[in-house]
Design a protein around this motif. Structure first.
Motif, PDB file in Angstrom:
ATOM      1  N   UNK A   4     -15.350  -9.092  -8.271  1.00 21.82           N
ATOM      2  CA  UNK A   4     -15.561  -7.686  -8.645  1.00 21.82           C
ATOM      3  C   UNK A   4     -14.295  -6.886  -8.362  1.00 21.82           C
ATOM      4  N   UNK A   5     -13.674  -6.443  -9.414  1.00 26.93           N
ATOM      5  CA  UNK A   5     -12.452  -5.664  -9.224  1.00 26.93           C
ATOM      6  C   UNK A   5     -12.602  -4.324  -9.918  1.00 26.93           C
ATOM      7  N   UNK A   6     -11.845  -3.373  -9.429  1.00 33.17           N
ATOM      8  CA  UNK A   6     -11.840  -2.057 -10.045  1.00 33.17           C
ATOM      9  C   UNK A   6     -10.583  -1.973 -10.891  1.00 33.17           C
ATOM     10  N   UNK A   7     -10.750  -1.877 -12.189  1.00 31.75           N
ATOM     11  CA  UNK A   7      -9.578  -1.820 -13.061  1.00 31.75           C
ATOM     12  C   UNK A   7      -9.040  -0.403 -13.105  1.00 31.75           C
ATOM     13  N   UNK A   8      -7.775  -0.264 -12.824  1.00 27.81           N
ATOM     14  CA  UNK A   8      -7.176   1.064 -12.879  1.00 27.81           C
ATOM     15  C   UNK A   8      -5.879   0.986 -13.675  1.00 27.81           C
ATOM     16  N   UNK A   9      -5.375   2.125 -14.048  1.00 22.84           N
ATOM     17  CA  UNK A   9      -4.107   2.166 -14.780  1.00 22.84           C
ATOM     18  C   UNK A   9      -2.953   2.206 -13.779  1.00 22.84           C
ATOM     19  N   UNK A  10      -1.780   1.861 -14.291  1.00 27.36           N
ATOM     20  CA  UNK A  10      -0.605   1.755 -13.438  1.00 27.36           C
ATOM     21  C   UNK A  10      -0.286   3.084 -12.762  1.00 27.36           C
ATOM     22  N   UNK A  11      -0.498   4.176 -13.502  1.00 24.83           N
ATOM     23  CA  UNK A  11      -0.121   5.490 -12.971  1.00 24.83           C
ATOM     24  C   UNK A  11      -1.057   5.937 -11.845  1.00 24.83           C
ATOM     25  N   UNK A  12      -2.284   5.415 -11.856  1.00 29.15           N
ATOM     26  CA  UNK A  12      -3.252   5.819 -10.831  1.00 29.15           C
ATOM     27  C   UNK A  12      -3.042   5.099  -9.506  1.00 29.15           C
ATOM     28  N   UNK A  13      -2.226   4.040  -9.538  1.00 33.36           N
ATOM     29  CA  UNK A  13      -2.159   3.122  -8.402  1.00 33.36           C
ATOM     30  C   UNK A  13      -1.859   3.826  -7.084  1.00 33.36           C
ATOM     31  N   UNK A  14      -0.759   4.610  -7.077  1.00 30.91           N
ATOM     32  CA  UNK A  14      -0.346   5.250  -5.828  1.00 30.91           C
ATOM     33  C   UNK A  14      -1.473   6.101  -5.250  1.00 30.91           C
ATOM     34  N   UNK A  15      -2.110   6.918  -6.097  1.00 29.19           N
ATOM     35  CA  UNK A  15      -3.160   7.824  -5.631  1.00 29.19           C
ATOM     36  C   UNK A  15      -4.356   7.036  -5.112  1.00 29.19           C
ATOM     37  N   UNK A  16      -4.702   5.971  -5.841  1.00 29.55           N
ATOM     38  CA  UNK A  16      -5.871   5.156  -5.466  1.00 29.55           C
ATOM     39  C   UNK A  16      -5.651   4.463  -4.122  1.00 29.55           C
ATOM     40  N   UNK A  17      -4.433   3.903  -3.957  1.00 29.59           N
ATOM     41  CA  UNK A  17      -4.116   3.203  -2.707  1.00 29.59           C
ATOM     42  C   UNK A  17      -4.086   4.189  -1.546  1.00 29.59           C
ATOM     43  N   UNK A  18      -3.533   5.379  -1.780  1.00 31.80           N
ATOM     44  CA  UNK A  18      -3.472   6.384  -0.715  1.00 31.80           C
ATOM     45  C   UNK A  18      -4.876   6.802  -0.308  1.00 31.80           C
ATOM     46  N   UNK A  19      -5.785   6.904  -1.275  1.00 30.70           N
ATOM     47  CA  UNK A  19      -7.153   7.313  -0.924  1.00 30.70           C
ATOM     48  C   UNK A  19      -7.864   6.202  -0.168  1.00 30.70           C
ATOM     49  N   UNK A  20      -7.556   4.932  -0.498  1.00 27.07           N
ATOM     50  CA  UNK A  20      -8.153   3.819   0.259  1.00 27.07           C
ATOM     51  C   UNK A  20      -7.642   3.833   1.692  1.00 27.07           C
ATOM     52  N   UNK A  21      -6.357   4.141   1.847  1.00 21.33           N
ATOM     53  CA  UNK A  21      -5.796   4.161   3.195  1.00 21.33           C
ATOM     54  C   UNK A  21      -6.430   5.276   4.021  1.00 21.33           C
ATOM     55  N   UNK A  22      -6.721   6.382   3.352  1.00 29.07           N
ATOM     56  CA  UNK A  22      -7.294   7.527   4.056  1.00 29.07           C
ATOM     57  C   UNK A  22      -8.666   7.204   4.646  1.00 29.07           C
ATOM     58  N   UNK A  23      -9.425   6.323   3.969  1.00 36.16           N
ATOM     59  CA  UNK A  23     -10.743   5.978   4.513  1.00 36.16           C
ATOM     60  C   UNK A  23     -10.697   4.728   5.393  1.00 36.16           C
ATOM     61  N   UNK A  24      -9.503   4.259   5.763  1.00 35.98           N
ATOM     62  CA  UNK A  24      -9.408   3.221   6.783  1.00 35.98           C
ATOM     63  C   UNK A  24      -9.284   1.806   6.270  1.00 35.98           C
ATOM     64  N   UNK A  25      -8.980   1.627   4.996  1.00 41.01           N
ATOM     65  CA  UNK A  25      -8.774   0.266   4.504  1.00 41.01           C
ATOM     66  C   UNK A  25      -7.397  -0.225   4.912  1.00 41.01           C
ATOM     67  N   UNK A  26      -7.281  -1.530   5.130  1.00 38.56           N
ATOM     68  CA  UNK A  26      -5.957  -2.071   5.367  1.00 38.56           C
ATOM     69  C   UNK A  26      -5.591  -3.042   4.252  1.00 38.56           C
ATOM     70  N   UNK A  27      -4.299  -3.109   4.019  1.00 38.97           N
ATOM     71  CA  UNK A  27      -3.814  -3.905   2.900  1.00 38.97           C
ATOM     72  C   UNK A  27      -3.839  -5.382   3.287  1.00 38.97           C
ATOM     73  N   UNK A  28      -4.442  -6.197   2.468  1.00 36.38           N
ATOM     74  CA  UNK A  28      -4.462  -7.631   2.770  1.00 36.38           C
ATOM     75  C   UNK A  28      -3.350  -8.329   2.012  1.00 36.38           C
ATOM     76  N   UNK A  29      -3.458  -8.339   0.695  1.00 35.67           N
ATOM     77  CA  UNK A  29      -2.364  -8.939  -0.060  1.00 35.67           C
ATOM     78  C   UNK A  29      -2.451  -8.534  -1.521  1.00 35.67           C
ATOM     79  N   UNK A  30      -1.572  -9.109  -2.264  1.00 36.17           N
ATOM     80  CA  UNK A  30      -1.440  -8.795  -3.675  1.00 36.17           C
ATOM     81  C   UNK A  30      -1.324 -10.139  -4.400  1.00 36.17           C
ATOM     82  N   UNK A  31      -2.184 -10.346  -5.400  1.00 37.25           N
ATOM     83  CA  UNK A  31      -2.092 -11.593  -6.162  1.00 37.25           C
ATOM     84  C   UNK A  31      -1.619 -11.277  -7.558  1.00 37.25           C
ATOM     85  N   UNK A  32      -0.854 -12.189  -8.100  1.00 33.51           N
ATOM     86  CA  UNK A  32      -0.334 -11.967  -9.439  1.00 33.51           C
ATOM     87  C   UNK A  32      -0.659 -13.174 -10.301  1.00 33.51           C
TER      88      UNK A  32
END
Lengths: 126, 174, 358, 122
Positions: A4-32
């Motif tokens: 289950x993934x949330x599809x977002x556009x490239x331009x939204x990325x920074x805002x989306x990640x910042x909002x996740x950080x604000x609620x206490x999420x931590x970054x695990x990794x990035x798969x390509x």
């Protein structure tokens, strides 16, 4: 079993990640994943053992905004993906210039599909 | 002089010093090499000593596959070792590239970069096999001592001096 | 004036080629830059030439020390995509071997740390104790380090009642031996002088920089992927080991206490081991879809992302190993310490370079 | 401060832990995966081991009736042994000795298995 993934556009990325950080999420990794003419980038986040995933799809040759200014830990993995797939990240705080893992002799972007077949051909030639 | 040379040669075989370099190993062989030094196998019984400095070493133990980046380091470590020297390749990766030999960043076994005297198979090689390998390498050391000539030594010394004069890694920045 | 000193790649303390470019001001580290790639093999690309079952042996060789857990996680991923339920006995057996791996990994690391600060006798004792675990591994699984016990659909070997009794006996001995070295770690002047207050990582830093495993738990965050109850962990009672201080000593103690925890887990597993089949038949599997699985390695949280494309070769296997996540915290720990402490601090995250670079 | 000292002194009076390896060799445990061998006269040269080997170190040639393993590329996983349909592959407990030169383990079949002559003849 689908992921289950949330599809977002490239331009939204920074805002989306910042909002996740604000609620206490931590970054695990990035798969390509190489999809042929584009790349799938899946960002994995974790909060108290619950994971959430963001997915962005970028065309080959496009640049992606770096999240290393939000999560410092993203630095290594973004450099790794730059090595393996040749995706450029905008605003990477420490850029190894595609030589994080690989030396000059190795051909560029070994994880892209076109180049994966090359080592086999070279091996048969020996 | 003859007496001292003889003494030196005997001591070299009686107490070989080992330097271990891990190329692209998965750690399996590394920990087996370390296990040789620990009480259960205890190679120090034979005077075998693991040291960190290639300039003091007689035997180079290499575990793991060679890739493009560590091939240079391996070459460098090998060049710094004084003659006579022996090289032991440990494990499936060190001898031939093992399961990884089709991967893009793998050059192959250690013998693609430096001459190898003893091959120790296994994945990972057992500590007993590594001890056997060192014993085999001692035979090589014994043979090599007659082939030594001073010209090549002097040339190597010169090369090493130049290397240290031009060393770029340790620079002082204002 | 500052000096740049290369730490590694060939270093007497670390058996592995970790290369840090360390900037010094007098004796104090001001900056460190990791230079990786000395162990990079590119084995993730091997999925295009090795099929589903052959990849099990390949991912086992990502890292020899925690090979069993790598294979376990990979198998969990593939079984998850295919929707296979493996027998309960197989799940228990997998965890028994995983916990044995955790024991030998922690003992190995403890010895290396002791060696890094020059306490040769502790190094020898740890490695002597570790040989008992290796003997168990050799007798039950057939190889000392890389045991090749997992396969897609179950396990390849069984543990007989005799072997289980023997393992329980070895665990008792192991516990006694650990008790003997416990006072050294808790009281000894040498150990404390070199580790207490060195390389401090605060709770907030550890959480934000994405530290995992003992590095994170040493900073006071109780996070252990085993708590999610993957495999047979859902049948086991255990508490994650947490220390508050966040220095090298706290990380040492987390690992030391995890040794007792692992012994306890294996005892529980042996007691609760159900009867049944060892594996289910997986015929001509052609997985399609993607999945993310996590597990707890000795070094921390391991993440596999697997994508299948409906053929017997997988499309992509992505491995995020614990040391990779622990490199940014290490860079945060290094500034401000003395050059002589760099090996100890670098070791305190239990670096596994072959994992990091794959 | 003297915690280790007690253990060390105790060790002076206990039996040595060292296995005096070349003098006393320990019996290998049963079922240990050591050197790979083939009962070549029972082999039907089906090539299953070659197909299954994760390291691609086995070569089966039906025409010259040879079975060859590269013991320096073998990863001693035992997958080939499990997949052999006639169970002629086996792994010996003792490990393979180190050598100064790479020698392949090459076996030539003189006379195929008695029962299934069809597989061996072709």
């Amino acid at each position: 079993m689908a992921l289950e993934t949330k599809n977002i556009a490239k331009t939204q990325l920074q805002a989306e990640v910042a909002s996740l950080k604000a609620v206490g999420y931590r970054f695990v990794t990035l798969s390509c994943v190489d999809l042929g003419d584009s790349f799938d980038l899946i960002y994995h986040f974790d909060r108290e053992l619950q994971m959430t995933h963001l997915r962005i799809t970028v065309l080959k040759g496009d640049t992606v905004p770096s999240i290393s200014n939000i999560y410092f830990a993203a630095l290594c993995i973004e450099n790794e993906i730059k090595d393996f797939f040749g995706i450029s990240f905008d605003g990477l705080i420490l850029d190894f210039g595609g030589h994080f893992y690989l030396e000059e002799e190795v051909k560029r972007y070994p994880f892209c599909k076109v180049s994966v077949k090359e080592p086999q051909a070279a091996k048969e030639g020996n | 002089m003859g007496f001292f040379t003889k003494l030196l040669e005997t001591s070299r075989v009686k107490s070989p010093w080992i330097v271990h370099f891990d190329c692209g190993s998965c750690n399996g062989c590394d920990i087996e090499i370390l296990a040789c030094l620990t009480p259960i196998y205890d190679v120090e019984r034979f005077g075998i000593l693991n040291i960190g400095n290639p300039k003091h070493a007689d035997i180079l133990i290499v575990s793991g596959t060679v890739n493009h980046r560590n091939a240079k380091v391996l070459r460098n470590v090998y060049d710094q070792m004084p003659e006579p020297r022996a090289v032991i390749a440990i494990g499936a990766c060190g001898t031939s590239g093992g399961i990884f030999r089709e991967a893009y960043n793998v050059v192959g076994g250690v013998d693609k970069v430096i001459p190898v005297d003893v091959y120790v198979p296994g994945c990972p090689a057992k500590p007993e096999a590594i001890i056997d390998g060192v014993v085999l390498a001692l035979g090589k050391l014994k043979e090599q001592r007659t082939a030594k000539d001073t010209d090549s030594l002097a040339a190597e010394l010169h090369q090493a001096r130049e290397f240290y004069a031009n060393r770029a890694d340790r620079q002082v920045v204002e | 004036m500052s000096t740049i000193i290369p730490f590694g790649p060939q270093h007497p303390v670390l058996p592995e080629p970790l290369h840090l470019k360390i900037t010094l001001k007098d004796e104090i580290v001001t900056d460190a830059i990791p230079m990786l790639g000395y162990v990079h093999r590119g084995l993730e690309t091997l999925v295009s030439i090795k099929d589903l079952d052959q990849m099990v042996q390949v991912v086992e060789r990502v890292c020899g020390i925690c090979s069993c857990i790598h294979a376990h996680t990979y198998c969990m991923c593939v079984e998850g995509i295919l929707g296979i339920e493996i027998p309960k006995r197989a799940e228990f057996l997998r965890i028994i071997w995983s916990e044995l791996h955790r024991m030998h990994s922690h003992l190995l690391w403890l010895g290396l740390l002791a060696d890094a600060f020059g306490m040769e006798s502790l190094f020898m004792h740890c490695w002597r104790i570790r040989e008992r675990v290796m003997d168990v591994m050799e007798a039950t699984a057939g190889n000392r380090v890389i045991i090749s016990i997992n396969k897609v659909g179950g396990v390849r070997r069984d543990l007989s009642p005799d072997q289980l009794r023997w393992i329980a006996q070895v665990l008792d001995e192991l516990e006694r031996e650990l008790d003997a070295i416990k006072p050294v770690l808790t009281n000894d002047y040498t150990v404390k002088k070199r580790t207490v207050g060195v390389g401090v990582l605060t709770k907030e830093q550890a959480y934000e920089l994405g530290a995992v495993g003992p590095t994170l738990r040493g900073s006071g965050v109780a996070q252990d992927v085993r708590m999610t109850g993957y495999g047979a962990y859902k049948f086991i009672d255990f508490e994650p080991v947490v220390e508050k201080d966040g220095d090298s000593y706290a990380r040492t103690m987390v690992r030391f206490r995890e040794l007792y925890q692992a012994i306890d887990i294996v005892r529980q597993l042996i007691r609760k081991l159900p009867d049944g089949e060892l594996s289910v038949k997986v015929k001509a599997a052609k997985p399609e879809g993607e999945i993310v699985c996590r597990s707890e390695q000795p070094r921390g949280e391991l993440l596999y992302y697997v994508k299948g494309n409906g053929s017997k070769f997988l499309e992509r296997v992505r491995i995020r190993t614990p040391t990779f996540a622990n490199v940014p915290p290490l860079l945060a720990m290094l500034p401000g310490i003395e050059m002589a402490d760099v090996p100890v601090v670098a070791l305190s995250i239990d670096p596994c370079i072959s994992c990091t670079e794959r | 401060m003297f915690d280790m000292t007690r253990t060390i002194i105790a060790n002076f009076f206990s039996k040595a832990h060292t296995r005096l390896y070349p003098l006393q060799t320990r019996e290998p445990f049963p079922n240990v995966r050591g050197n790979l061998f083939n009962n070549i006269e029972e082999c039907i040269l089906c090539g299953m081991c070659q197909k299954r080997c994760p390291s691609q170190c086995i070569t089966v040639d039906k025409e010259s009736q040879t079975w060859q393993v590269d013991p320096y590329a073998c990863v001693y996983c035992g997958v080939c042994v499990e997949h052999c349909p006639v169970h002629c592959l086996f792994m010996e407990s003792p490990y393979r000795k180190p050598a100064a030169e790479k020698v392949m383990n090459r076996l030539v079949q003189v006379q195929g298995p008695a029962k299934k002559t069809k597989g061996a003849a072709q």
